[in-house]
Design a protein around this motif. Structure first.
Motif, PDB file in Angstrom:
ATOM      1  N   GLU A 146       0.859  -1.192   0.000  1.00 14.92           N
ATOM      2  CA  GLU A 146       0.000   0.000   0.000  1.00 14.92           C
ATOM      3  C   GLU A 146       0.887   1.232   0.000  1.00 14.92           C
ATOM      4  O   GLU A 146       2.102   1.130   0.224  1.00 14.92           O
ATOM      5  N   GLY A 147       0.288   2.387  -0.255  1.00 16.06           N
ATOM      6  CA  GLY A 147       1.094   3.603  -0.209  1.00 16.06           C
ATOM      7  C   GLY A 147       0.353   4.823  -0.709  1.00 16.06           C
ATOM      8  O   GLY A 147      -0.724   4.729  -1.322  1.00 16.06           O
ATOM      9  N   ALA A 148       0.932   5.978  -0.399  1.00 14.07           N
ATOM     10  CA  ALA A 148       0.415   7.266  -0.872  1.00 14.07           C
ATOM     11  C   ALA A 148       1.597   8.066  -1.415  1.00 14.07           C
ATOM     12  O   ALA A 148       2.508   8.396  -0.663  1.00 14.07           O
ATOM     13  N   SER A 149       1.595   8.309  -2.717  1.00  9.02           N
ATOM     14  CA  SER A 149       2.708   9.049  -3.340  1.00  9.02           C
ATOM     15  C   SER A 149       2.142  10.248  -4.092  1.00  9.02           C
ATOM     16  O   SER A 149       1.241  10.088  -4.922  1.00  9.02           O
ATOM     17  N   PHE A 150       2.666  11.419  -3.794  1.00 13.53           N
ATOM     18  CA  PHE A 150       2.203  12.637  -4.469  1.00 13.53           C
ATOM     19  C   PHE A 150       3.370  13.366  -5.139  1.00 13.53           C
ATOM     20  O   PHE A 150       4.504  13.314  -4.661  1.00 13.53           O
ATOM     21  N   PHE A 151       3.035  14.045  -6.237  1.00 12.30           N
ATOM     22  CA  PHE A 151       4.033  14.791  -7.012  1.00 12.30           C
ATOM     23  C   PHE A 151       3.452  16.145  -7.392  1.00 12.30           C
ATOM     24  O   PHE A 151       2.277  16.243  -7.735  1.00 12.30           O
ATOM     25  N   LEU A 152       4.294  17.151  -7.326  1.00 11.40           N
ATOM     26  CA  LEU A 152       3.888  18.455  -7.865  1.00 11.40           C
ATOM     27  C   LEU A 152       4.604  18.572  -9.195  1.00 11.40           C
ATOM     28  O   LEU A 152       5.833  18.659  -9.244  1.00 11.40           O
ATOM     29  N   ILE A 153       3.855  18.484 -10.279  1.00  5.91           N
ATOM     30  CA  ILE A 153       4.475  18.594 -11.591  1.00  5.91           C
ATOM     31  C   ILE A 153       4.205  19.991 -12.164  1.00  5.91           C
ATOM     32  O   ILE A 153       3.133  20.571 -11.932  1.00  5.91           O
ATOM     33  N   ALA A 154       5.190  20.511 -12.856  1.00  9.63           N
ATOM     34  CA  ALA A 154       5.079  21.892 -13.329  1.00  9.63           C
ATOM     35  C   ALA A 154       5.567  22.009 -14.762  1.00  9.63           C
ATOM     36  O   ALA A 154       6.358  21.191 -15.238  1.00  9.63           O
ATOM     37  N   HIS A 155       5.059  23.027 -15.425  1.00 15.51           N
ATOM     38  CA  HIS A 155       5.407  23.263 -16.818  1.00 15.51           C
ATOM     39  C   HIS A 155       6.806  23.841 -16.949  1.00 15.51           C
ATOM     40  O   HIS A 155       7.575  23.464 -17.822  1.00 15.51           O
ATOM     41  N   GLU A 156       7.120  24.762 -16.058  1.00 14.09           N
ATOM     42  CA  GLU A 156       8.416  25.451 -16.122  1.00 14.09           C
ATOM     43  C   GLU A 156       9.401  24.833 -15.144  1.00 14.09           C
ATOM     44  O   GLU A 156       9.004  24.387 -14.070  1.00 14.09           O
ATOM     45  N   PRO A 157      10.688  24.833 -15.486  1.00 10.44           N
ATOM     46  CA  PRO A 157      11.685  24.285 -14.559  1.00 10.44           C
ATOM     47  C   PRO A 157      11.923  25.230 -13.375  1.00 10.44           C
ATOM     48  O   PRO A 157      11.644  26.423 -13.460  1.00 10.44           O
ATOM     49  N   SER A 158      12.428  24.677 -12.290  1.00 11.96           N
ATOM     50  CA  SER A 158      12.858  25.498 -11.157  1.00 11.96           C
ATOM     51  C   SER A 158      14.220  24.963 -10.709  1.00 11.96           C
ATOM     52  O   SER A 158      14.683  23.941 -11.215  1.00 11.96           O
TER      53      SER A 158
END
Lengths: 351, 87
Positions: free
Chosen positions: A203-215
């Motif tokens: 089991e698990g919970a994995s989240f990602f913040l994906i973005a258009h521009e690089p940082s």
């Protein structure tokens, strides 16, 4: 597009952005998540209504957003195959117990598959795009694909994408009875040695913040994602992999590391073993399901692992890899299949 | 009445999963909603279910809700007046 931040609760010590240590060993055919102190992330008044999976999802999402420095994302997209099983079980049990008359509202309200995305939206007061995908072994990939399309079509600058699945006593008993899991004592660190039928539950919970521009703080670049359903034998799988790489103008020799979804089931692992003799021959390959167990959205854990490996530039200690740990890893291919039905490929590279 | 109010406090904590709250933390005349225990409309539904499950009492008039669920004491008084053997 870029993976700017991550948040992950799993059976390993993955929460809190601590240095990734050795793999946690378990005995038995079920790996349960190592849970944090939720009160740091969630108001105690709200915690009382949340079952375990909701707490895990919300906490992983909050950690991801905190790391990204984003208060309100442009979209929230979740993927789950099983949904909130504990609440569903509670709700259905009460229906039977009270002859379909006296149903407690909380477990019913919380039992829907979009509960976690909704809770995150409520906590953030975020009225932006909010969607949940329930596509069995493609649930995470569908959520990610939706997020990628939103970015590509300039409908969002950043998207919170996550996958959540839990195993409960009831679901474990039922799936165990169906023969999905190994019988008898087994250590997660030894599942590839057993060569028997069945895997270990996870089991698990994995989240990602994906973005258009690089940082400047991105983990990795997300170059591509591809899914295919019920392929007609190993030859078609090989073709799918080759054409995916060609589409992204990458040769297999450009890949520094392949992460595969080998789960210890002698039957299901045959595909990976075959590929090891053909397309993946002589390539550095690691497996990940001995860390998180098998579940329909386990590919999200693989993506978290790939993103962290690329950011660090080297393999984390928890991977029992035969690959040299000194090697710089800039490009990772993830190949995963769920029960031989749902197959996915993801390509990530250093920014 | 005291025994009933004590039972009610335990049942409310269990039904609403009021973590970190003990029966002695809830006053007999403390408001249950908003400024008191901070309960909300979903909790009100849970309390209606509690009355039905534990005491076989159906709230016949929804407009009575705010009055009945004002405090533990008002709930106990309603139960005492409406329990089937008293009906």
């Amino acid at each position: 597009m870029y993976i700017r931040a991550t948040g992950n609760i799993s059976p390993q010590k993955t929460f809190g952005h601590q240095p990734l240590g050795e793999a946690v060993a378990y005995t038995g055919n079920r790996l349960a998540c190592i849970e944090p102190d939720y009160k740091v992330f969630i108001d105690p008044k709200q915690i009382r209504r949340m079952s375990r999976i909701i707490r895990m999802g919300v906490a992983a999402a909050m950690e991801c957003l905190q790391e990204a420095g984003v208060k309100v994302p442009d979209a929230i997209i979740t993927g789950t195959a099983y949904g909130c099983l504990e609440d569903t079980n509670s709700f259905l049990s009460k229906m039977v117990e009270f002859n379909e008359e006296l149903l407690t509202p909380t477990s019913f309200i919380q039992s829907t598959h979009n509960t976690i995305g909704g809770q995150i939206g409520l906590m953030l007061q975020c009225n932006n795009y909010n969607n949940a995908f329930v596509h069995r072994g493609f649930s995470f990939e569908s959520a990610l694909l939706d997020g990628m399309m939103l970015l590509k079509e300039n409908d969002a600058n950043n998207v919170l994408v996550g996958a959540i699945d839990e195993i409960t006593n009831t679901s474990h008993t039922i799936l165990n009875r169906l023969g999905l899991y190994k019988q008898g004592p087994v250590s997660n660190l030894d599942i590839y040695k057993t060569k028997t039928k069945g895997t270990i539950a996870g089991e698990g919970a994995s989240f990602f913040l994906i973005a258009h521009e690089p940082s400047t703080t991105d983990y990795a670049k997300l170059d591509g994602l591809h899914t295919f359903y019920k392929p007609d034998g190993i030859t078609e799988i090989e073709k799918q992999i080759t054409s995916f790489l060609e589409k992204h103008a990458v040769s297999i020799n450009d890949i520094d590391l392949i992460i595969t979804g080998k789960n210890g089931d002698a039957g299901e692992d045959k595909i990976y073993e075959q590929l090891g003799k053909t397309v993946f021959d002589s390539k550095d390959t690691v497996d990940y399901k001995y860390l998180c167990g098998e579940y329909p959205t386990a590919a999200a854990f693989a993506m978290w692992l790939a993103a962290n490996t690329i950011k660090a530039g080297k393999l984390p200690a928890m991977l029992n890899a035969t690959v040299s740990t000194d090697k710089k890893i800039d490009r990772v291919l993830i190949y995963n299949h769920y029960q031989g039905i749902h197959h996915s490929l993801s390509l990530l590279s250093a920014c | 009445m005291d025994k009933l109010m004590s039972d009610l406090k335990t049942q409310i904590i269990a039904q609403l999963n009021l973590q970190d709250t003990k029966p002695e933390d809830i006053g007999d005349d403390q408001p249950l909603f908003v400024e008191g225990l901070g309960l909300d409309s979903i909790d009100a539904l849970e309390l209606i279910v509690l009355l039905q499950q534990q005491y076989k009492i159906k709230l016949s008039n929804a407009e009575d809700g705010p009055k009945v669920f004002k405090t533990v004491r008002t709930m106990a008084e309603y139960i005492t007046a409406h329990q089937p053997q008293n009906a």
